[in-house]
Design an enzyme around this catalytic site. Sequence first.
Site, PDB file in Angstrom:
ATOM      1  N   ASN A  79       6.218  18.377   8.282  1.00 42.97           N
ATOM      2  CA  ASN A  79       6.865  18.314   6.965  1.00 42.97           C
ATOM      3  C   ASN A  79       8.037  19.291   6.884  1.00 42.97           C
ATOM      4  O   ASN A  79       9.117  18.964   6.373  1.00 42.97           O
ATOM      5  CB  ASN A  79       5.856  18.666   5.863  1.00 42.97           C
ATOM      6  CG  ASN A  79       4.870  17.555   5.579  1.00 42.97           C
ATOM      7  OD1 ASN A  79       5.041  16.428   6.035  1.00 42.97           O
ATOM      8  ND2 ASN A  79       3.833  17.871   4.828  1.00 42.97           N
ATOM      9  N   ARG A 407       9.425   0.072   6.061  1.00 38.34           N
ATOM     10  CA  ARG A 407       8.888   0.670   7.285  1.00 38.34           C
ATOM     11  C   ARG A 407       7.725  -0.186   7.739  1.00 38.34           C
ATOM     12  O   ARG A 407       6.940  -0.669   6.930  1.00 38.34           O
ATOM     13  CB  ARG A 407       8.373   2.098   7.052  1.00 38.34           C
ATOM     14  CG  ARG A 407       9.386   3.080   6.500  1.00 38.34           C
ATOM     15  CD  ARG A 407       8.774   4.478   6.441  1.00 38.34           C
ATOM     16  NE  ARG A 407       9.507   5.363   5.551  1.00 38.34           N
ATOM     17  CZ  ARG A 407      10.566   6.080   5.895  1.00 38.34           C
ATOM     18  NH1 ARG A 407      11.029   5.992   7.122  1.00 38.34           N
ATOM     19  NH2 ARG A 407      11.161   6.877   5.029  1.00 38.34           N
ATOM     20  N   HIS A 467      13.805  -0.481  -1.488  1.00 35.83           N
ATOM     21  CA  HIS A 467      12.553   0.247  -1.295  1.00 35.83           C
ATOM     22  C   HIS A 467      11.352  -0.487  -1.885  1.00 35.83           C
ATOM     23  O   HIS A 467      10.213  -0.112  -1.652  1.00 35.83           O
ATOM     24  CB  HIS A 467      12.685   1.645  -1.935  1.00 35.83           C
ATOM     25  CG  HIS A 467      11.555   2.574  -1.645  1.00 35.83           C
ATOM     26  ND1 HIS A 467      10.662   2.995  -2.612  1.00 35.83           N
ATOM     27  CD2 HIS A 467      11.161   3.168  -0.498  1.00 35.83           C
ATOM     28  CE1 HIS A 467       9.774   3.800  -2.076  1.00 35.83           C
ATOM     29  NE2 HIS A 467      10.045   3.936  -0.799  1.00 35.83           N
ATOM     30  N   TYR A 500      -2.856   5.924   4.134  1.00 39.63           N
ATOM     31  CA  TYR A 500      -2.220   6.140   2.838  1.00 39.63           C
ATOM     32  C   TYR A 500      -3.006   5.428   1.747  1.00 39.63           C
ATOM     33  O   TYR A 500      -3.439   4.282   1.934  1.00 39.63           O
ATOM     34  CB  TYR A 500      -0.798   5.582   2.824  1.00 39.63           C
ATOM     35  CG  TYR A 500       0.227   6.313   3.655  1.00 39.63           C
ATOM     36  CD1 TYR A 500      -0.142   7.284   4.585  1.00 39.63           C
ATOM     37  CD2 TYR A 500       1.573   6.034   3.515  1.00 39.63           C
ATOM     38  CE1 TYR A 500       0.799   7.943   5.349  1.00 39.63           C
ATOM     39  CE2 TYR A 500       2.533   6.689   4.277  1.00 39.63           C
ATOM     40  CZ  TYR A 500       2.134   7.637   5.192  1.00 39.63           C
ATOM     41  OH  TYR A 500       3.080   8.290   5.938  1.00 39.63           O
ATOM     42  N   ARG A 596       1.629  14.163  -6.335  1.00 42.07           N
ATOM     43  CA  ARG A 596       1.266  14.668  -5.010  1.00 42.07           C
ATOM     44  C   ARG A 596       2.241  15.731  -4.518  1.00 42.07           C
ATOM     45  O   ARG A 596       1.848  16.751  -3.974  1.00 42.07           O
ATOM     46  CB  ARG A 596       1.219  13.526  -3.991  1.00 42.07           C
ATOM     47  CG  ARG A 596       0.977  14.000  -2.556  1.00 42.07           C
ATOM     48  CD  ARG A 596       0.777  12.855  -1.602  1.00 42.07           C
ATOM     49  NE  ARG A 596       1.920  11.975  -1.549  1.00 42.07           N
ATOM     50  CZ  ARG A 596       2.971  12.144  -0.732  1.00 42.07           C
ATOM     51  NH1 ARG A 596       3.021  13.192   0.055  1.00 42.07           N
ATOM     52  NH2 ARG A 596       3.957  11.276  -0.722  1.00 42.07           N
TER      53      ARG A 596
END
Length: 724
Positions: A79, A407, A467, A500, A596
């Site tokens: 990250n 993705r 997106h 996820y 988050r």
Amino acid sequence: MTFVEDEVTVQDVRADEPTVSVDVTDPTAEAPLELPADRFQDRELSWLAFNTRVLDLARDARRVPLLERAKFLAIFASNLDEFFMVRVAGLKRRIAAGVAVPSASGMMPRDLHDAILERTRDLVLWQSAVFADDIRPALAEHDIEILRWDELTAPERDRMTILFQSRIFPVLTPLAVDPSHPFPYISGLSVNLAVLLKNPVTGSRQFARVKVPTILSRFIPLGGGRFVPLEDVIARHLDKVFTGMQIIGYSTFRVTRNEDVEVEEDDAENLLFALEKELLRSKVGRPPVRLEVEDDIDDKMLELLIGELDINEKEVFKLPSPLDLTGLFSLADLDREALKYPSFLPKTHPELASVETAQPADMFAALKHRDVLLQHPYDSFATSVQRFIEQAAADPSVLAIKQTLYRTSGDSPIIDALIEASQAGKQVLALVEIKARFDEQANIQWARKLEKAGCHVVYGMLGLKTHCKLSLVVREEPKGLRRYCHIGTGNYNPKTARMYEDMGLLTSNSVITEDVAKLFNHLSGMSQETTYKRLLVAPHGVRRGLLDNIEREITNHRAGLPSGVRIKVNSIVDETVIDALYRASQAGVPVDLWVRGICAVRPGVPGLSENLRVRSILGRFLEHSRLYWFANAGRPLVGIGSSDLMHRNLDRRVEVLVGLTNPRHIAQIERLFQLAFDAGTASWWLEGDTWTQRTTDDHGNPLLDIQEYLIAAVSQRRTAEASR
């Protein structure tokens, strides 16, 4: 603009209840209170606070298994790499360009850069301490050891020497620095050895660099759970690399560079070729934004690195070895089940399974009767979304498939299904977002493959990233053409769907599918459609729709009607939306934000946000779904979709939120919020600008882990179905 359609067309709409309409421009409404100038947290510092929560998980020996803790250390490091490559790189560009504009938090670019470096320095030292003092000793207790060369046995050293000679030495490229050899380009995120040499004949000293190759794991297995860093093996054989030279000293270092790919689309006749060219250019010439070195590095060697890399001393981080703890990802893959989260197999959603066999049922037959709300990874992606596309590809009655791809995985069955459909003569439209950061090259390859198979491939709209997560299937049926679609919060990636947490709606609702068809026409053709019945679509409609709904809650509260706002997102930064939420809180509307990552909101501030709560949940699965709930005077308006509350989502991306109307689906979303904000659930609480982790009650008993709770609920659901 709301999530509710104008006309009743499907059985899941509560048609027996009247539509509630409130004038959001009520002239009797109270004038809004003044909002303080310091009401926003800085987004970059808030991101560092998020990564601190990731580090908290690496420290949590009570709730997190050991190898998972090692993995969270690797996630923290990964990250941080991306943060410097993109966010810090962008900040440095603004400083270099002389853009002296304060952020929404009021911080000037140079002050913010200094604050980021100071906070990062504390965090990486903390990370190193967690690894050295906690994770590494705990691993050793379970016979998993990361050793230095001096700790190896004689037979292990012999094996590593053979490995060096056969696999490592042939691919090494030592690069010396002298008048005829300029300082080499150091690629971003590579681990390197800086070597100081002495010529025994002339007595002159010389600097050289050896790049640690990536053909082997950073931590080489020795057998029996023992590992040694690859750079240690190379370092102890430098005399074989620089024969005839005296090795005076060596140290490892690592450079992070600006890796944010930029394409001036207005000047690009062909976006695909323009991006390919930029990706090629990005391999060299990117300025450094961070230098990591071992804490015992020679001062002269460090001075040379700083000078040659043209980097500020404040951007140098001295750390204990080993550098680059992303290498711990390989340890997390060890076959030591007792040191990992218990195995969990996603289950087929009961409304998509045959009652008799519990096997996946006919998707189109199921969706004719009801909408299906999915929550991954608890509900299987393979037997829902993936099966939806695969069945459409194989069904001779299907005429067309349209799909967005932001993705996906390297061996994607979704891609294979689209190719199969095209080869079977179906019309296939794939909207591939080739500007998806760090996936640009992979998406270009998939675009080429799809085009070669005869699919219609488009790359979205100039100036916008696509997106949204959409699939549309057009099918010939006895009563005429019928559309089916999926609208999700996450990518069409079977691998990340296991890691996820995301939600998605499968439906044949004619109003929704008509909206989705209009949107695809807008994205692939010349349609200028911006009005939809059940969708909010960015960049034109998401912010405006959310603001209208927030204002309606204020009006309802003043009228004595039920009111409230609940939002779950990855990040909330957009100042306009945050100000609307502050005004709602000031008016007395309860506001719950489940965030988050980045959160620019300051909850609990007197006179501003006493009625606003913020929670964050991190754990085994990455909480990724975006959920929106408005009390709406007792008839909740609920939506799911792809959009976070950031400028890029609301202004520079095509995003979609879809409204839910099935009472069971609304109740499911409400239950998630109830669990997340229950004082008995483990979470982080934001109070002002301070995050506090809460994992036990006042008596030391562990609080509920919401993800483990949902895993158990799915398992119980399967047990109950089997007993019928």
